[in-house]
Design an enzyme around this catalytic site. Structure first.
Site, mmCIF file in Angstrom:
data_model
loop_
_atom_site.group_PDB
_atom_site.id
_atom_site.type_symbol
_atom_site.label_atom_id
_atom_site.label_comp_id
_atom_site.label_asym_id
_atom_site.label_seq_id
_atom_site.Cartn_x
_atom_site.Cartn_y
_atom_site.Cartn_z
ATOM 1 N NE ARG A 145 -29.170 -19.640 28.030
ATOM 2 C CZ ARG A 145 -29.701 -20.702 27.408
ATOM 3 N NH1 ARG A 145 -29.099 -21.873 27.440
ATOM 4 N NH2 ARG A 145 -30.812 -20.585 26.720
ATOM 5 C CB SER A 175 -31.731 -13.482 29.753
ATOM 6 O OG SER A 175 -32.575 -13.690 28.660
ATOM 7 C CD GLU A 211 -28.454 -16.068 30.442
ATOM 8 O OE1 GLU A 211 -29.591 -16.478 30.752
ATOM 9 O OE2 GLU A 211 -28.129 -15.778 29.287
HETATM 10 C C1 LIG Z 1 -29.359 -8.579 23.145
HETATM 11 C C2 LIG Z 1 -28.721 -9.833 23.684
HETATM 12 C C3 LIG Z 1 -29.341 -11.050 23.484
HETATM 13 C C4 LIG Z 1 -28.779 -12.231 23.973
HETATM 14 N N1 LIG Z 1 -29.408 -13.406 23.739
HETATM 15 C C5 LIG Z 1 -28.873 -14.569 24.189
HETATM 16 C C6 LIG Z 1 -29.530 -15.817 23.932
HETATM 17 O O1 LIG Z 1 -30.559 -15.878 23.277
HETATM 18 N N2 LIG Z 1 -28.968 -16.936 24.423
HETATM 19 C C7 LIG Z 1 -27.789 -16.911 25.121
HETATM 20 O O2 LIG Z 1 -27.335 -17.988 25.543
HETATM 21 N N3 LIG Z 1 -27.151 -15.754 25.371
HETATM 22 C C8 LIG Z 1 -27.646 -14.591 24.927
HETATM 23 N N4 LIG Z 1 -27.012 -13.393 25.175
HETATM 24 C C9 LIG Z 1 -25.777 -13.388 25.981
HETATM 25 C C10 LIG Z 1 -24.463 -13.388 25.147
HETATM 26 O O3 LIG Z 1 -24.710 -13.023 23.821
HETATM 27 C C11 LIG Z 1 -23.772 -14.759 25.147
HETATM 28 O O4 LIG Z 1 -23.532 -15.165 26.467
HETATM 29 C C12 LIG Z 1 -22.452 -14.745 24.379
HETATM 30 O O5 LIG Z 1 -21.973 -16.066 24.246
HETATM 31 C C13 LIG Z 1 -21.389 -13.881 25.045
HETATM 32 O O6 LIG Z 1 -20.309 -13.791 24.138
HETATM 33 P P1 LIG Z 1 -19.223 -12.647 24.256
HETATM 34 O O7 LIG Z 1 -18.147 -12.961 23.261
HETATM 35 O O8 LIG Z 1 -19.846 -11.327 24.141
HETATM 36 O O9 LIG Z 1 -18.673 -12.909 25.734
HETATM 37 P P2 LIG Z 1 -18.101 -11.811 26.760
HETATM 38 O O10 LIG Z 1 -19.223 -11.007 27.303
HETATM 39 O O11 LIG Z 1 -16.948 -11.075 26.159
HETATM 40 O O12 LIG Z 1 -17.553 -12.780 27.909
HETATM 41 C C14 LIG Z 1 -18.421 -13.525 28.708
HETATM 42 C C15 LIG Z 1 -17.581 -14.387 29.652
HETATM 43 O O13 LIG Z 1 -16.828 -15.327 28.908
HETATM 44 C C16 LIG Z 1 -15.420 -15.130 29.096
HETATM 45 N N5 LIG Z 1 -14.790 -15.322 27.773
HETATM 46 C C17 LIG Z 1 -15.167 -14.722 26.604
HETATM 47 N N6 LIG Z 1 -14.410 -15.218 25.590
HETATM 48 C C18 LIG Z 1 -13.554 -16.110 26.136
HETATM 49 C C19 LIG Z 1 -12.524 -16.965 25.608
HETATM 50 N N7 LIG Z 1 -12.200 -16.989 24.308
HETATM 51 N N8 LIG Z 1 -11.849 -17.765 26.472
HETATM 52 C C20 LIG Z 1 -12.136 -17.765 27.795
HETATM 53 N N9 LIG Z 1 -13.099 -16.987 28.343
HETATM 54 C C21 LIG Z 1 -13.786 -16.172 27.526
HETATM 55 C C22 LIG Z 1 -15.264 -13.727 29.653
HETATM 56 O O14 LIG Z 1 -14.100 -13.624 30.451
HETATM 57 C C23 LIG Z 1 -16.549 -13.567 30.456
HETATM 58 O O15 LIG Z 1 -16.418 -14.183 31.714
HETATM 59 C C24 LIG Z 1 -27.549 -12.202 24.688
HETATM 60 C C25 LIG Z 1 -26.909 -10.956 24.880
HETATM 61 C C26 LIG Z 1 -27.476 -9.790 24.372
HETATM 62 C C27 LIG Z 1 -26.765 -8.481 24.563
#
Ligand SMILES: Cc1cc2nc3c(=O)[nH]c(=O)nc-3n(C[C@H](O)[C@H](O)[C@H](O)COP(=O)(O)OP(=O)(O)OC[C@H]3O[C@@H](n4cnc5c(N)ncnc54)[C@H](O)[C@@H]3O)c2cc1C
Length: 336
Positions: free
Chosen positions: A162, A236, A332
């Protein structure tokens, strides 16, 4: 161009936190990103994806730019692989379904992870025995102050559990524009992790396929994890901590049921959820902030919790785990 000021973020984060940002805008092309960086040149910049891995503890005093770069393109192929370039604003799970439709293997175990492609390398998303770096080929990212596009290989990304260079040395320095994946033409199945084999049996699957594995993962995840559309959360909240084998042996004497996974290089990963549960937090609720009743690793917002309330709860949990097990939990979720 419309400029959004004091923009509410509740619909833009899966924790459903009612914070505001000073400015809000989006971009679908790199030129548009450059243009917006010029407009907000005096403000701190935050690149937003699907908002599923963030906790806003206060209003954001800067410009939030939502990445909406789209496109899924088969770049080239060799005997064993296809190389697929995907825009950072594409939804992760829709991309997984696209791969399954085309019989491109490698991401099926990562089905139903919320969020967008651009964030997937940032924390090297992982689930059910597979991590993003298993299928990662390269990415393109725009340096926000140099205003230049850089290409990163897997080595450049310094992937860890992660973790990547974008959470450390290059935190908030780049906007990821696209990710190129190396996917297999012939699948290698990872079904020994979690309850995948049992679920496949329950489904009556005779001929294994990436579609069946994906469906098994979807079924398991849907039964275990709270759907953010129903109970707001960001998955998580804490990472599973790694400790030295000696430390684990000592803990095992004191807590014979401790849940742990051996790693290479003389270390062990402890199940943070189990430790949190042992400290009595599972199902705990204070106001609208809580620890989920089925999955202690997931903190939830039952309605109108503030980001600060969720953060304070996470701090109490972290302290109690430290006191009971002498183990420090890392968050995380990205805190802002
Ligand atoms: C129900 C649930 C289950 C989940 N299960 C998992 C799992 O099984 N495994 C896992 O690894 N994660 C899991 N996650 C966490 C999450 O889904 C991941 O971390 C996902 O990759 C976040 O993507 P996002 O586009 O929503 O990022 P955001 O929440 O929008 O951003 C997260 C971070 O990344 C940065 N960011 C986003 N996009 C960019 C970009 N294009 N360029 C530069 N920076 C950027 C943001 O500034 C922020 O710091 C889960 C979340 C939820 C709600």
């Amino acid at each position: 161009m419309q400029i959004h000021e004091n923009f509410p973020l509740k619909a833009y984060n899966t924790f459903s936190i009612d914070a505001k940002t000073r400015f809000f805008n989006s971009f679908s092309f790199v030129d548009e990103l450059e243009e917006k960086l010029t407009i907000y040149s005096d403000d701190p910049i935050f690149i937003l994806g699907g908002g599923s891995n963030i906790l806003f503890t206060k209003d954001y005093d800067g410009a939030i730019l939502k990445n909406e770069i789209k496109g899924i393109e088969l770049q080239h192929e060799d005997a064993d692989h296809v190389y697929v370039k995907v825009g950072a604003g594409e939804n992760w799970h829709q991309f997984v379904l696209h791969c399954i439709h085309h019989n491109w293997a490698g991401v099926e175990n990562l089905s139903l992870i919320p969020g967008n492609i651009g964030a997937s390398p940032i924390q090297n998303i992982g689930a059910y025995g597979v991590e993003l770096d298993d299928v990662f080929w390269s990415l393109e990212a725009f340096h926000l102050s140099e205003k230049k596009i850089h290409t990163f290989t897997a080595t450049d990304c310094e992937f860890g559990y992660r973790d990547s260079v974008f959470k450390n040395r290059y935190k908030n320095e780049f906007a990821i524009l696209s990710v190129t994946f190396q996917l297999k033409k012939k699948p290698i199945y990872h079904i020994s992790y979690g309850a995948i084999t049992e679920e496949l049996e329950k489904m009556g699957v005779k001929d294994l396929s990436i579609k069946a594995v994906s469906q098994a993962v979807i079924n398991i995840r849907s039964s275990k994890l709270p759907d953010p559309q129903k109970i707001a959360n960001a998955g998580s909240f804490f990472k599973n901590p790694e400790v030295a084998t000696e430390k684990y042996e000592a803990l095992k004497l004191q807590f014979p049921n401790i849940v742990a996974y051996p790693l290479a290089k003389g270390s062990v990963k402890l199940a943070a959820g189990w430790m949190i549960e042992q400290c009595g937090w599972k199902g705990y609720r204070k106001g609208d902030a809580g620890c989920h009743a089925k999955q202690a690793l997931v903190l939830v917002n039952y309605g109108n919790a503030t980001g600060k309330e969720i953060y304070d709860l996470s701090e109490e949990i972290l302290q109690s785990v430290k006191n009971k097990f002498d183990v420090f939990l890392d968050r995380e979720v990205n805190i802002f």
